[in-house]
Enzyme design. Structure first.
Site, PDB file in Angstrom:
ATOM      1  CB  ALA A  76      -0.790   0.118   1.345  1.00  0.00           C
ATOM      2  CB  VAL A  77       1.770   3.605  -2.091  1.00  0.00           C
ATOM      3  CG1 VAL A  77       2.452   5.090  -2.262  1.00  0.00           C
ATOM      4  CG2 VAL A  77       2.850   2.555  -2.474  1.00  0.00           C
ATOM      5  CD  GLU A 109      -5.137 -14.970  -3.894  1.00  0.00           C
ATOM      6  OE1 GLU A 109      -5.739 -14.979  -2.821  1.00  0.00           O
ATOM      7  OE2 GLU A 109      -4.780 -16.065  -4.327  1.00  0.00           O
ATOM      8  CG  ASN A 114      -5.758  -3.391  -7.282  1.00  0.00           C
ATOM      9  OD1 ASN A 114      -5.560  -2.404  -7.519  1.00  0.00           O
ATOM     10  ND2 ASN A 114      -5.819  -3.715  -5.940  1.00  0.00           N
ATOM     11  CE1 TYR A 120       2.117  -5.727  -6.660  1.00  0.00           C
ATOM     12  CE2 TYR A 120      -0.254  -6.147  -7.302  1.00  0.00           C
ATOM     13  CZ  TYR A 120       0.852  -5.784  -6.492  1.00  0.00           C
ATOM     14  OH  TYR A 120       0.480  -5.771  -5.107  1.00  0.00           O
TER      15      TYR A 120
HETATM   16  C1  LIG Z   1      -0.929   0.017  -6.376  1.00  0.00           C
HETATM   17  C2  LIG Z   1      -0.156   0.985  -5.543  1.00  0.00           C
HETATM   18  C3  LIG Z   1       0.646   0.182  -4.512  1.00  0.00           C
HETATM   19  C4  LIG Z   1       0.714   2.001  -6.605  1.00  0.00           C
HETATM   20  O1  LIG Z   1       1.815   2.558  -5.855  1.00  0.00           O
HETATM   21  P1  LIG Z   1       2.430   3.889  -6.645  1.00  0.00           P
HETATM   22  O2  LIG Z   1       3.543   4.154  -5.534  1.00  0.00           O
HETATM   23  O3  LIG Z   1       1.497   4.863  -7.060  1.00  0.00           O
HETATM   24  O4  LIG Z   1       3.156   3.041  -7.868  1.00  0.00           O
HETATM   25  P2  LIG Z   1       4.448   3.666  -8.507  1.00  0.00           P
HETATM   26  O5  LIG Z   1       4.534   5.140  -8.468  1.00  0.00           O
HETATM   27  O6  LIG Z   1       5.739   2.846  -8.300  1.00  0.00           O
HETATM   28  O7  LIG Z   1       3.951   2.792 -10.157  1.00  0.00           O
HETATM   29  C5  LIG Z   1       4.970   2.298 -10.878  1.00  0.00           C
HETATM   30  C6  LIG Z   1       4.064   1.698 -12.164  1.00  0.00           C
HETATM   31  O8  LIG Z   1       2.767   1.197 -11.657  1.00  0.00           O
HETATM   32  C7  LIG Z   1       2.018   1.561 -12.749  1.00  0.00           C
HETATM   33  N1  LIG Z   1       0.759   2.007 -12.105  1.00  0.00           N
HETATM   34  C8  LIG Z   1       0.908   2.410 -10.614  1.00  0.00           C
HETATM   35  N2  LIG Z   1      -0.487   2.816 -10.308  1.00  0.00           N
HETATM   36  C9  LIG Z   1      -1.261   2.491 -11.154  1.00  0.00           C
HETATM   37  C10 LIG Z   1      -2.614   2.988 -11.619  1.00  0.00           C
HETATM   38  N3  LIG Z   1      -3.553   3.194 -10.493  1.00  0.00           N
HETATM   39  N4  LIG Z   1      -3.139   2.789 -12.887  1.00  0.00           N
HETATM   40  C11 LIG Z   1      -2.284   2.593 -13.785  1.00  0.00           C
HETATM   41  N5  LIG Z   1      -1.033   2.133 -13.639  1.00  0.00           N
HETATM   42  C12 LIG Z   1      -0.371   2.167 -12.504  1.00  0.00           C
HETATM   43  C13 LIG Z   1       2.436   2.656 -13.600  1.00  0.00           C
HETATM   44  O9  LIG Z   1       2.748   1.774 -15.033  1.00  0.00           O
HETATM   45  C14 LIG Z   1       3.501   3.016 -13.048  1.00  0.00           C
HETATM   46  O10 LIG Z   1       4.617   3.159 -14.029  1.00  0.00           O
HETATM   47  P3  LIG Z   1       4.999   4.680 -14.591  1.00  0.00           P
HETATM   48  O11 LIG Z   1       6.042   5.407 -13.650  1.00  0.00           O
HETATM   49  O12 LIG Z   1       5.780   4.353 -15.758  1.00  0.00           O
HETATM   50  O13 LIG Z   1       3.800   5.536 -14.470  1.00  0.00           O
HETATM   51  C15 LIG Z   1      -1.065   2.248  -4.950  1.00  0.00           C
HETATM   52  O14 LIG Z   1      -1.804   2.677  -5.815  1.00  0.00           O
HETATM   53  C16 LIG Z   1      -1.862   1.816  -3.864  1.00  0.00           C
HETATM   54  O15 LIG Z   1      -1.495   1.604  -2.600  1.00  0.00           O
HETATM   55  N6  LIG Z   1      -3.175   1.175  -4.098  1.00  0.00           N
HETATM   56  C17 LIG Z   1      -4.133   0.664  -2.950  1.00  0.00           C
HETATM   57  C18 LIG Z   1      -3.573  -0.495  -2.363  1.00  0.00           C
HETATM   58  C19 LIG Z   1      -3.532  -1.927  -3.379  1.00  0.00           C
HETATM   59  O16 LIG Z   1      -4.539  -1.951  -4.215  1.00  0.00           O
HETATM   60  N7  LIG Z   1      -2.518  -2.451  -3.286  1.00  0.00           N
HETATM   61  C20 LIG Z   1      -2.610  -3.651  -3.964  1.00  0.00           C
HETATM   62  C21 LIG Z   1      -3.142  -4.800  -3.451  1.00  0.00           C
HETATM   63  S1  LIG Z   1      -2.645  -6.481  -4.186  1.00  0.00           S
END
Ligand SMILES: CC(C)(COP(=O)(O)OP(=O)(O)OC[C@H]1O[C@@H](n2cnc3c(N)ncnc32)[C@H](O)[C@@H]1OP(=O)(O)O)[C@@H](O)C(=O)NCCC(=O)NCCS
Length: 164
Positions: A76-77, A109, A114, A120
């Site tokens: 999570a971020v 998983e 999502n 991923y």
């Molecule tokens: C998913 C999550 C961890 C991504 O964190 P983040 O720090 O924003 O991700 P990053 O900045 O490292 O993203 C890296 C790459 O992932 C992809 N990405 C990340 N979030 C994305 C989104 N919401 N939609 C589309 N692509 C996404 C992009 O391709 C990005 O690449 P880029 O730098 O070329 O744009 C964050 O949105 C989150 O906490 N979501 C809610 C919790 C969750 O669903 N966790 C996963 C459960 S399995």
């Protein structure tokens, strides 16, 4: 802005829960309670990676080693810290630690709708399984769970990365 990544522990639970409640979609009840996190952290083979930016919690990853495979249990971020590499850096750190523990692949998983799937896939994960209708939404709808895996090349050391 770049995040500082470090190992976390039980003392970080308050900070983790602040991100937890802000990060996960409440419709699917994916957030864990503090008790669930602390219970998992007390088990052998479980580790926490913690990301901070400018003194604020940016995100975390909770993982465990099961014999020769690692599992990313939670990632999570914080919404305010998204979009500049914290999630990717937490994954790379998790891969590096899993490699150091002797894992040959990292599993996770994820709900099939999502947006994290993009993260991923970009980080080298591929789909190895699907559980139909695993997630039950508050509105009565269901979503499949995808099992993803990323191989870990144990012959090649993996660098611990930081967010950009
Ligand atoms: C998913 C999550 C961890 C991504 O964190 P983040 O720090 O924003 O991700 P990053 O900045 O490292 O993203 C890296 C790459 O992932 C992809 N990405 C990340 N979030 C994305 C989104 N919401 N939609 C589309 N692509 C996404 C992009 O391709 C990005 O690449 P880029 O730098 O070329 O744009 C964050 O949105 C989150 O906490 N979501 C809610 C919790 C969750 O669903 N966790 C996963 C459960 S399995």
């Amino acid at each position: 802005m770049s995040a500082i990544l470090r190992e976390g522990n039980e003392g970080d639970i308050g900070a983790i829960m602040e991100v937890m409640v802000r990060a996960f979609d409440p419709a699917y009840g994916e957030a864990w309670s503090a008790g669930q996190c602390l219970g998992m952290l007390s088990l052998p083979g479980v580790w926490l990676s913690f990301a901070e930016e400018s003194g604020h919690t940016a995100g975390f990853a909770l993982s465990r080693l099961l014999i020769d495979e690692a599992e990313l249990l939670l990632l999570a971020v914080d919404p305010d810290a998204r979009g500049h590499g914290v999630g990717r850096a937490l994954i790379e750190r998790t891969v590096a630690i899993a490699a150091g523990k002797g894992a040959h692949r990292l599993l996770l998983e994820v709900r099939d709708d999502n947006p994290a799937l993009e993260l991923y896939r970009g980080a080298g994960f591929g789909e190895i399984g699907r559980r139909r209708d695993y997630y039950h939404g508050a509105d009565g709808t269901t979503r499949d769970a995808l099992t993803l895996a990323r191989p870990i090349d144990m012959d090649r050391p993996v660098a611990l990365s930081t967010a950009r």
